[in-house]
Write an enzyme that holds these catalytic residues in place. Structure first.
Site, PDB file in Angstrom:
ATOM      1  N   GLU A 160       0.798  -1.236   0.000  1.00  0.00           N
ATOM      2  CA  GLU A 160       0.000   0.000   0.000  1.00  0.00           C
ATOM      3  C   GLU A 160       0.827   1.280   0.000  1.00  0.00           C
ATOM      4  O   GLU A 160       0.608   2.178   0.806  1.00  0.00           O
ATOM      5  CB  GLU A 160      -0.977  -0.023   1.181  1.00  0.00           C
ATOM      6  CG  GLU A 160      -1.886  -1.242   1.125  1.00  0.00           C
ATOM      7  CD  GLU A 160      -2.781  -1.422   2.355  1.00  0.00           C
ATOM      8  OE1 GLU A 160      -2.769  -0.554   3.237  1.00  0.00           O
ATOM      9  OE2 GLU A 160      -3.488  -2.442   2.412  1.00  0.00           O
ATOM     10  N   GLU A 265      -6.421 -10.461  -1.348  1.00  0.00           N
ATOM     11  CA  GLU A 265      -7.218 -10.270  -0.117  1.00  0.00           C
ATOM     12  C   GLU A 265      -8.708 -10.231  -0.453  1.00  0.00           C
ATOM     13  O   GLU A 265      -9.447  -9.358   0.001  1.00  0.00           O
ATOM     14  CB  GLU A 265      -6.805  -8.967   0.585  1.00  0.00           C
ATOM     15  CG  GLU A 265      -5.318  -8.875   0.877  1.00  0.00           C
ATOM     16  CD  GLU A 265      -4.918  -7.646   1.683  1.00  0.00           C
ATOM     17  OE1 GLU A 265      -5.792  -6.926   2.188  1.00  0.00           O
ATOM     18  OE2 GLU A 265      -3.701  -7.410   1.802  1.00  0.00           O
TER      19      GLU A 265
HETATM   20  O1  9MR Z   1      -7.481  -8.166   8.360  1.00  0.00           O
HETATM   21  C1  9MR Z   1      -6.553  -7.366   9.064  1.00  0.00           C
HETATM   22  C2  9MR Z   1      -7.167  -6.928  10.388  1.00  0.00           C
HETATM   23  O2  9MR Z   1      -7.325  -8.037  11.258  1.00  0.00           O
HETATM   24  C3  9MR Z   1      -6.273  -5.897  11.044  1.00  0.00           C
HETATM   25  O3  9MR Z   1      -6.920  -5.383  12.198  1.00  0.00           O
HETATM   26  C4  9MR Z   1      -5.994  -4.778  10.065  1.00  0.00           C
HETATM   27  C5  9MR Z   1      -5.143  -3.755  10.736  1.00  0.00           C
HETATM   28  O4  9MR Z   1      -4.347  -3.018   9.956  1.00  0.00           O
HETATM   29  O5  9MR Z   1      -5.379  -5.310   8.904  1.00  0.00           O
HETATM   30  C6  9MR Z   1      -6.208  -6.156   8.207  1.00  0.00           C
HETATM   31  O6  9MR Z   1      -5.603  -6.622   7.006  1.00  0.00           O
HETATM   32  C7  9MR Z   1      -5.296  -5.619   6.028  1.00  0.00           C
HETATM   33  C8  9MR Z   1      -4.083  -6.105   5.252  1.00  0.00           C
HETATM   34  O7  9MR Z   1      -3.033  -6.398   6.135  1.00  0.00           O
HETATM   35  C9  9MR Z   1      -3.650  -5.072   4.234  1.00  0.00           C
HETATM   36  N1  9MR Z   1      -4.731  -4.684   3.358  1.00  0.00           N
HETATM   37  C10 9MR Z   1      -5.981  -4.306   4.005  1.00  0.00           C
HETATM   38  C11 9MR Z   1      -6.397  -5.430   4.979  1.00  0.00           C
HETATM   39  C12 9MR Z   1      -7.749  -5.137   5.570  1.00  0.00           C
HETATM   40  O8  9MR Z   1      -7.656  -4.000   6.372  1.00  0.00           O
END
Ligand code: 9MR
Length: 373
Positions: A160, A265
């Site tokens: 990102e 994802e």
């Molecule tokens: O699914 C993840 C969630 O459990 C966490 O709280 C969150 C915190 O940053 O991150 C989520 O995963 C993210 C991923 O690492 C990067 N792309 C977006 C995802 C959804 O937020």
């Protein structure tokens, strides 16, 4: 054998083959259905990594042949303090993948989120210099990637880095190191495991400006001689957007830049939104019952729309299976999904293929069928 016996024998064999072909059972698992196209992954949480969620693990092992750690390898967990690494969960995650012969994805090495503040500061709390931060990034990547060398197949090296307009986000990495932090992160990862597949991972690449930015980034990495193999388009989708045409264009344009494409994802949100489409984890909206319309179950018409949307999306991936190397769902069952708590906490969300009782949803059957076409 007399001739008529022989003829009878030949026709019987042919008929047998025909019947066998016609009756060849359709695959009943995601990993089998897409075996000749791409691997099918799921992001897994701590309970699934440690075996506490035995029912989730049963679905995982039966249906999926790739795993990503939803949180266990992020900087704040794996490297919480200077010189202090915690590999407890990450080691178990990798063991689980190896034991089940899965394609293991490391998520992630360099991100602005879930990275502790100390990373960007010196002992006195002053901002680090470029050289010192590069050293820190190098040591982190060397330690983490080095530990799992030959075991983790694919790394989300930078996560990102782009704004919606395609420019580079003004993250602490960017502000302190400058825009070559992306190239450096990939070089460090390649040094630490020359055989690992290296990915750039981001969301909303269906937006033309952001996609252009991602392609420019790929070209910059290629020009620097850095082996970027894959661009991950996260695929946090909604029922009505982005359009299938935009999804298809995204895959073909990224692939034309000389990389494979992964959907890293995937989930499809059916809940109302009152905010711009994003996956920016810093967003947090107050819970209003209007924003949580299905607390007791998904109405059948929405369930069917979800199934169709999933099938349409997988049909695009299947059609482009020559350039798609993986599709990963962001969770195993609906109850696991981050979308129950983001951007509004405490909603009941339905974005995946298995429901809260671990049962396959109509979307599951619809997805399985797409590989037959
Ligand atoms: O699914 C993840 C969630 O459990 C966490 O709280 C969150 C915190 O940053 O991150 C989520 O995963 C993210 C991923 O690492 C990067 N792309 C977006 C995802 C959804 O937020």
């Amino acid at each position: 054998m007399r001739l008529h016996h022989y003829m009878f024998f030949v026709s019987a064999v042919c008929l047998g083959n025909l019947v066998a072909t016609a009756q060849a059972p359709a695959p009943t698992t995601l990993k089998d259905a897409f075996r000749n196209g791409f691997v099918i992954g799921a992001a897994i949480n701590a309970d699934q990594i440690t075996g506490k969620d035995a029912r989730g693990d049963a679905i995982l092992v039966q249906q999926f042949n790739s795993i990503t750690a939803e949180n266990a390898m992020k900087w704040e967990i794996i490297h919480p303090r200077p010189n202090a690494y915690d590999f407890t969960l990450a080691d178990k995650f990798v063991e689980l993948g190896l034991k089940n012969h899965m394609f293991i994805v490391g998520h992630n090495l360099c991100w602005h989120s879930q990275t502790p503040d100390w990373v960007f500061k010196d002992r006195k709390g002053r901002p680090l210099t470029r050289e010192a931060l590069l050293q820190r990034l190098h040591d982190h990547i060397q330690t983490v990637v080095g530990r799992y060398k030959g075991k983790i197949d694919s790394w989300d090296v930078v996560n990102e880095a782009l704004n919606e307009d395609g420019t580079l986000r003004q993250s602490p990495w960017m502000k302190i190191i400058g825009e070559d932090y992306v190239v450096k992160a990939f070089q460090f990862a390649h040094e630490a495991d020359p055989n690992a597949q290296l990915n750039y991972n981001d969301y909303n690449l269906e937006t033309p400006a952001k996609r252009k930015g991602a392609i420019a980034l790929v070209k910059k990495l290629q020009a620097a001689g850095v082996p970027i193999a894959v661009v991950g388009n996260q695929g946090h989708l909604h029922l009505d957007s982005p359009s299938v045409a935009d999804e298809e264009t995204t895959i073909t344009e990224l692939a034309a830049a000389g990389v494979k494409v992964a959907i890293t994802e995937l989930d499809i949100d059916v809940l109302p939104r009152t905010w711009a489409q994003t996956a920016d984890v810093s967003l947090n909206i107050h819970l209003d019952p209007k924003l949580n319309p299905y607390p007791n179950g998904l109405p059948d018409d929405v369930q069917q729309r979800l199934a169709k949307r999933y099938a349409d999306f997988f049909a695009v991936c299947w059609r482009h299976r020559d350039v798609i190397n993986r599709v990963t769902l962001w969770g195993v069952t609906d109850g696991d999904s981050w979308l129950n708590d983001w951007p509004v906490q405490g909603r009941t969300s339905y974005p995946l293929l298995f429901d809260r009782n671990d049962k396959p949803k109509p979307a599951f059957a619809a997805v399985l069928k797409t590989a037959a076409n």
